[in-house]
Write a protein that holds these residues in place. Structure first.
Motif, PDB file in Angstrom:
ATOM      1  N   LEU A   1      -1.639   8.324  -7.936  1.00 22.71           N
ATOM      2  CA  LEU A   1      -1.315   9.078  -6.958  1.00 22.71           C
ATOM      3  C   LEU A   1      -0.983  10.507  -7.170  1.00 22.71           C
ATOM      4  N   ASP A   2      -1.785  10.662  -8.179  1.00 20.51           N
ATOM      5  CA  ASP A   2      -0.695  12.340  -9.161  1.00 20.51           C
ATOM      6  C   ASP A   2       0.412  12.887  -8.972  1.00 20.51           C
TER       7      ASP A   2
ATOM      8  N   THR B   1       1.191   5.218  -0.079  1.00 17.96           N
ATOM      9  CA  THR B   1       0.502   6.663   0.012  1.00 17.96           C
ATOM     10  C   THR B   1       1.285   7.807  -0.238  1.00 17.96           C
ATOM     11  N   ASN B   2       0.788   8.635  -1.204  1.00 24.78           N
ATOM     12  CA  ASN B   2       0.844  10.220  -1.119  1.00 24.78           C
ATOM     13  C   ASN B   2       1.013  10.861  -0.037  1.00 24.78           C
TER      14      ASN B   2
ATOM     15  N   VAL C   1       6.413   9.270   0.063  1.00 25.13           N
ATOM     16  CA  VAL C   1       5.338   8.078   0.270  1.00 25.13           C
ATOM     17  C   VAL C   1       5.696   7.421   1.270  1.00 25.13           C
TER      18      VAL C   1
ATOM     19  N   THR D   1      -0.490   7.785   9.197  1.00 20.78           N
ATOM     20  CA  THR D   1      -0.157   8.532   7.695  1.00 20.78           C
ATOM     21  C   THR D   1       0.359   9.878   8.272  1.00 20.78           C
TER      22      THR D   1
ATOM     23  N   GLU E   1       0.649  -1.038   0.122  1.00 18.02           N
ATOM     24  CA  GLU E   1       0.158  -0.161   0.378  1.00 18.02           C
ATOM     25  C   GLU E   1       0.618   0.903  -0.378  1.00 18.02           C
TER      26      GLU E   1
ATOM     27  N   ASP F   1      -2.229  12.511   0.070  1.00 15.38           N
ATOM     28  CA  ASP F   1      -2.815  11.706   1.082  1.00 15.38           C
ATOM     29  C   ASP F   1      -3.521  10.451  -0.281  1.00 15.38           C
ATOM     30  N   ARG F   2      -3.558  10.615  -1.500  1.00 17.96           N
ATOM     31  CA  ARG F   2      -3.978   9.507  -2.240  1.00 17.96           C
ATOM     32  C   ARG F   2      -3.503   8.150  -1.284  1.00 17.96           C
ATOM     33  N   GLN F   3      -4.546   7.515  -2.326  1.00 18.59           N
ATOM     34  CA  GLN F   3      -3.397   5.361  -1.230  1.00 18.59           C
ATOM     35  C   GLN F   3      -3.766   4.726  -2.849  1.00 18.59           C
ATOM     36  N   ILE F   4      -3.079   3.855  -3.028  1.00 19.01           N
ATOM     37  CA  ILE F   4      -3.154   2.018  -3.165  1.00 19.01           C
ATOM     38  C   ILE F   4      -2.314   1.425  -3.045  1.00 19.01           C
TER      39      ILE F   4
END
Length: 240
Positions: free
Chosen positions: A135-136, A101-102, A145, A222, A99, A106-109
């Motif tokens: 995650l842009d 997290t940017n 990250v 996070t 996982e 705060d985008r997550q994949i």
């Protein structure tokens, strides 16, 4: 084949909608026959594969790679597809699910690690073009990250905090100017709303610098990593 990190350019890349990229469902998979040899050496440095990554997490810089390696074999001999959510890592077993997290937005994949790298600078993970798009940070090239290994869908469930309200407290000061200066600095540095509460004690007023309330343990972790990596070392979790 070890692919070197290549911070990609978006020129002439097919535009993709991040919301339409097929997500991974993390699961246990047998180790790949290739890519897990340990120890191994790149550019004179020796790396040891972590064969028991339970609880593994890192905070650092991510880059992305794309067209230059599209269609070429990854370290575990799968075909690299820059339009899938995959990644390269120096020591995690292949394959692994991570996982990401940017910390800027705060985008997550979840990505599937099937390659080795990045072996450039201080980067901790190299993401596919699709992952960087999701995650842009395609235009930025590099992102701060937080990554953690996940083994099953239950690892992705955010555990709600049920008792009281939870905050991150960055410091507590008798000097109100010190408190408000820290709150201002944090808000400007991270773009996170930061406030000061005053607690009256026998010794006088205590000015507490806080962020919150925060609704889940995942968000707490996070934010805590984001704050710590920004040079604010004394943050702690407070539940009231």
């Amino acid at each position: 084949m070890l692919l070197l990190s290549a911070c990609g350019r978006k020129d002439n890349y097919r535009d993709i909608d991040p919301d339409k990229i097929k997500p991974w469902v993390p699961k246990a998979e047998p180790l790949s026959q290739y890519g897990n040899h340990s120890p191994y050496r790149v550019h004179g440095k020796v790396y040891q594969v972590n064969n028991n990554p339970v609880g593994f997490a890192q905070t650092g810089k991510a880059s992305w790679y794309g067209k230059k390696f599209h269609g070429r074999p990854t370290s575990n001999q799968e075909v690299f597809d820059m339009y899938k959510l995959t990644a390269a890592h120096k020591t995690l077993p292949l394959p692994s699910y991570v996982e990401v997290t940017n910390l800027k937005n705060d985008r997550q994949i979840v990505v599937r690690v099937n390659d080795r790298g990045p072996f450039v600078g201080d980067r901790i993970i190299d993401l596919s073009y699709a992952a960087a798009k999701a995650l842009d940070f395609v235009n930025d090239g590099i992102a701060d990250v937080h990554i953690r290994v996940v083994h099953s869908p239950k690892d992705l469930v955010e555990n709600p905090i049920k008792q009281g309200l939870t905050y991150l407290q960055l410091g507590a000061y008798s000097d109100k100017n010190a408190a408000y200066n820290l709150a201002k600095k944090t808000s400007e540095l991270l773009g996170i709303e930061t406030f000061v509460t005053i607690l009256t004690t026998h010794a006088g007023a205590l000015h507490r610098v806080r962020i919150g309330p925060i609704s889940s343990e995942q968000k707490v972790n996070t934010l805590l990593n984001k704050i710590t990596s920004s040079g604010i070392p004394d943050a702690k979790v407070i539940t009231e």
